[in-house]
Design an enzyme around this catalytic site. Sequence first.
Site, PDB file in Angstrom:
ATOM      1  N   CYS A 340      41.786  46.772  45.034  1.00  0.00           N
ATOM      2  CA  CYS A 340      43.154  47.153  44.693  1.00  0.00           C
ATOM      3  C   CYS A 340      43.734  48.285  45.537  1.00  0.00           C
ATOM      4  O   CYS A 340      44.886  48.185  45.978  1.00  0.00           O
ATOM      5  CB  CYS A 340      43.277  47.444  43.204  1.00  0.00           C
ATOM      6  SG  CYS A 340      41.867  48.200  42.421  1.00  0.00           S
ATOM      7  N   ARG A 369      28.791  47.110  44.413  1.00  0.00           N
ATOM      8  CA  ARG A 369      28.627  48.093  43.336  1.00  0.00           C
ATOM      9  C   ARG A 369      27.142  48.231  43.047  1.00  0.00           C
ATOM     10  O   ARG A 369      26.413  47.240  43.033  1.00  0.00           O
ATOM     11  CB  ARG A 369      29.356  47.666  42.056  1.00  0.00           C
ATOM     12  CG  ARG A 369      30.867  47.569  42.200  1.00  0.00           C
ATOM     13  CD  ARG A 369      31.531  47.117  40.910  1.00  0.00           C
ATOM     14  NE  ARG A 369      32.929  46.772  41.146  1.00  0.00           N
ATOM     15  CZ  ARG A 369      33.728  46.196  40.255  1.00  0.00           C
ATOM     16  NH1 ARG A 369      33.246  45.895  39.046  1.00  0.00           N
ATOM     17  NH2 ARG A 369      34.987  45.909  40.542  1.00  0.00           N
ATOM     18  N   GLN A 387      35.095  38.449  45.205  1.00  0.00           N
ATOM     19  CA  GLN A 387      36.029  38.067  44.153  1.00  0.00           C
ATOM     20  C   GLN A 387      37.142  37.189  44.725  1.00  0.00           C
ATOM     21  O   GLN A 387      37.549  37.364  45.875  1.00  0.00           O
ATOM     22  CB  GLN A 387      36.673  39.314  43.540  1.00  0.00           C
ATOM     23  CG  GLN A 387      35.719  40.273  42.869  1.00  0.00           C
ATOM     24  CD  GLN A 387      36.428  41.553  42.451  1.00  0.00           C
ATOM     25  OE1 GLN A 387      37.041  42.233  43.274  1.00  0.00           O
ATOM     26  NE2 GLN A 387      36.368  41.871  41.181  1.00  0.00           N
ATOM     27  N   ASP A 389      40.128  37.658  44.374  1.00  0.00           N
ATOM     28  CA  ASP A 389      40.919  38.762  43.841  1.00  0.00           C
ATOM     29  C   ASP A 389      42.393  38.573  44.155  1.00  0.00           C
ATOM     30  O   ASP A 389      42.764  37.889  45.113  1.00  0.00           O
ATOM     31  CB  ASP A 389      40.417  40.081  44.442  1.00  0.00           C
ATOM     32  CG  ASP A 389      40.690  41.266  43.542  1.00  0.00           C
ATOM     33  OD1 ASP A 389      41.281  41.065  42.462  1.00  0.00           O
ATOM     34  OD2 ASP A 389      40.321  42.385  43.906  1.00  0.00           O
ATOM     35  N   HIS A 391      46.481  40.692  43.454  1.00  0.00           N
ATOM     36  CA  HIS A 391      47.312  41.706  42.814  1.00  0.00           C
ATOM     37  C   HIS A 391      48.764  41.278  42.930  1.00  0.00           C
ATOM     38  O   HIS A 391      49.243  40.966  44.029  1.00  0.00           O
ATOM     39  CB  HIS A 391      47.091  43.075  43.452  1.00  0.00           C
ATOM     40  CG  HIS A 391      45.703  43.585  43.230  1.00  0.00           C
ATOM     41  ND1 HIS A 391      44.672  43.311  44.087  1.00  0.00           N
ATOM     42  CD2 HIS A 391      45.164  44.302  42.199  1.00  0.00           C
ATOM     43  CE1 HIS A 391      43.550  43.844  43.625  1.00  0.00           C
ATOM     44  NE2 HIS A 391      43.823  44.447  42.481  1.00  0.00           N
ATOM     45  N   LYS A 471      44.096  44.569  29.119  1.00  0.00           N
ATOM     46  CA  LYS A 471      43.485  43.541  29.957  1.00  0.00           C
ATOM     47  C   LYS A 471      43.287  42.255  29.155  1.00  0.00           C
ATOM     48  O   LYS A 471      42.777  42.292  28.039  1.00  0.00           O
ATOM     49  CB  LYS A 471      42.129  44.028  30.474  1.00  0.00           C
ATOM     50  CG  LYS A 471      41.337  42.987  31.257  1.00  0.00           C
ATOM     51  CD  LYS A 471      40.043  43.551  31.816  1.00  0.00           C
ATOM     52  CE  LYS A 471      39.051  43.911  30.740  1.00  0.00           C
ATOM     53  NZ  LYS A 471      37.711  44.258  31.276  1.00  0.00           N
ATOM     54  N   HIS A 517      46.424  43.133  38.130  1.00  0.00           N
ATOM     55  CA  HIS A 517      45.149  42.837  38.787  1.00  0.00           C
ATOM     56  C   HIS A 517      44.637  41.538  38.179  1.00  0.00           C
ATOM     57  O   HIS A 517      44.471  41.463  36.958  1.00  0.00           O
ATOM     58  CB  HIS A 517      44.117  43.932  38.512  1.00  0.00           C
ATOM     59  CG  HIS A 517      44.560  45.326  38.852  1.00  0.00           C
ATOM     60  ND1 HIS A 517      43.932  46.092  39.804  1.00  0.00           N
ATOM     61  CD2 HIS A 517      45.561  46.097  38.354  1.00  0.00           C
ATOM     62  CE1 HIS A 517      44.508  47.284  39.879  1.00  0.00           C
ATOM     63  NE2 HIS A 517      45.503  47.304  39.003  1.00  0.00           N
TER      64      HIS A 517
END
Length: 644
Positions: A340, A369, A387, A389, A391, A471, A517
């Site tokens: 992000c 991570r 991911q 991912d 946004h 979320k 997100h």
Amino acid sequence: MFELKFPDGAIRQYENNISPLEIAEGISKSLAKRVVGAKIDGQVWDLSRPIEPKDTPQTFELINRDSDDGLEIIRHDAAHIMAQAVQELFPDTQITIGPSIEDGYYYDFVREDKFSTDDFEKIEAKMREIVDRDLPIVREEWDREVAIKHFNEIGEIYKAKIIEEIIPEGETLTVYKQGDNWKDLCRGPHMPSTGRLGKAFKLMKLAGAYWRGDAKNAQLQRIYGTAWADEKGLKDYLVRLEEAEKRDHRKLGRQLNLFHMQEEAKGMVFWHPKGWTMYRALENYIRRKIEASDYVEVKTPQLMDKTLWEKSGHWEKFGHAMFTCETVEEEILAVKPMNCPGHVQIFNQGQKSYRDLPLRMAEMGCCHRFEPSGGLHGIMRVRNFTQDDGHIFCRVDQIYSETKDFCELLRTVYNDLGVELHSVKLALRPDVRAGSDETWDYAEKMLKEAAEAAGEIVELLPNEGAFYGPKLEFHLKDAIGRTWQCGTLQLDFVLPERLDAEYTGEDGQKHRPVMLHRAILGTFERFLGILIENHAGNFPMWLAPVQVVVANITSDSEQYAKDVCHKLRAAGIRAETDVRNEKINFKIREHSLQKVPVIAVVGSREAAEGKVALRRFGSQAQEILSLEEAMAMLSTESLPPDMK
């Protein structure tokens, strides 16, 4: 007298000091046998504990044995009964912590001698004996100092440490007694007696553990068990475990030559050619889906300076889980744990107008991570992951429509991929959070209403949201009934503020965009692990790493087999040849073990007539087709679900 409000809306009056068990018995003796606890204003309560009166009606609900809350109580009782059984059999053993967990429970013990799985039979026998004794389970409130002194005196030093180091001063301290001679420090709740547990339990495995999860502390011995509402529940669970063993993605990954993992790169996947083919097939599919939904794809750096992560707030929240390095110029760089902040940097390049929003930005973002070694699990839980991912930078008035559209896109993807969307949960504001209550009210309302407009039933999760916003969690169910959180949608007013994102509004003034997100698959690694287990390695044609193997019967058909394979590949089909000097039954058996969807058998007759004999995985039948007919059929079958 005080009042209780039942789930059907009825409000009834009761005398002070009445317990949930007495209320259940007043309704029905059979009901009283089925329930294991109660909920008072949402708080789980012991059946035998008197209800504390209040001036206003309290919500009241009885908990059945086979409900989620009921199973948690059953498993907590089973943990205590197991601990009592262990201490009766091995009096030199100390008990530490024993919670209920998903599908079972465990207890950590301190003992000089090592437990063995050979001990399980006698521990289970002792547990059944304790159940038969039907010992009363009694809740007592103790003074803090008295409790510390007592547990130290009886040699339960870890229980004393829990009080001293973990339980805050001023918190009510409760001890549960089973019979006259055994007790445990515990918040509860528990059933009224050991006999109510029943005998649908089983000890499962041994493991090592550290006191409070810290490798610097003493090592403990952990015994895991499972417990269910009845024998059928236990039997069904054991069958599911057997099925899970057959479908284990780690086992299939080795058998099918998809990937491997090794100690020199803990929590990181070595994708083999076949596994990487599957990975790319899934990646290409999701890329087409998001491009069709007007996302623009970007790529951001793997390493960014510590100062950016400090400004975004991730250093404070995730610093302990970030991999870092220091350059020769004494810069501290962090390997990104999420994408992000990088996406905000791209948004910030150039002027943005309200007309540019929503801007849907996507990245197949590789992140790292640090997960503790004990938490790693094949490709389901890793340290290096990618991911799908994205946004969405949008205006406040676009939150509803963007959320609704995302929910619909996610369900389409899950339907395409043959996975079941089990539940949608909305994680609500935590106690420590950024932003005003008015902002949180609006954000939670928008996410809930948009998800419901997309046809979802939304379950609320109090206090589970991120500090910057609520979320939506999308949980799918796999082939053996387990649930996994994969998709997410988080609403964020905070990061655009921290990283100075802005656009020019219709009023000519500068405004902060809102960030959504979102991820559909979550991580490719976990999602592929789920697909491997769902299909037990028997993949649909579009996902199978090898879709067709062309196998010759005799050497004089070898060239024809190679020609067939060449034409199949030219048509976009993932095909291989097997022209080894082996019998055709051997070849078929070997490729069946590799779960190849189609084996095209060719001999001298097929070569002369321009045909192939197709055998499907799991079938003994053969289908004789011309090569042109076979190519047309297989080309259609091998298409991804969005292209059919």
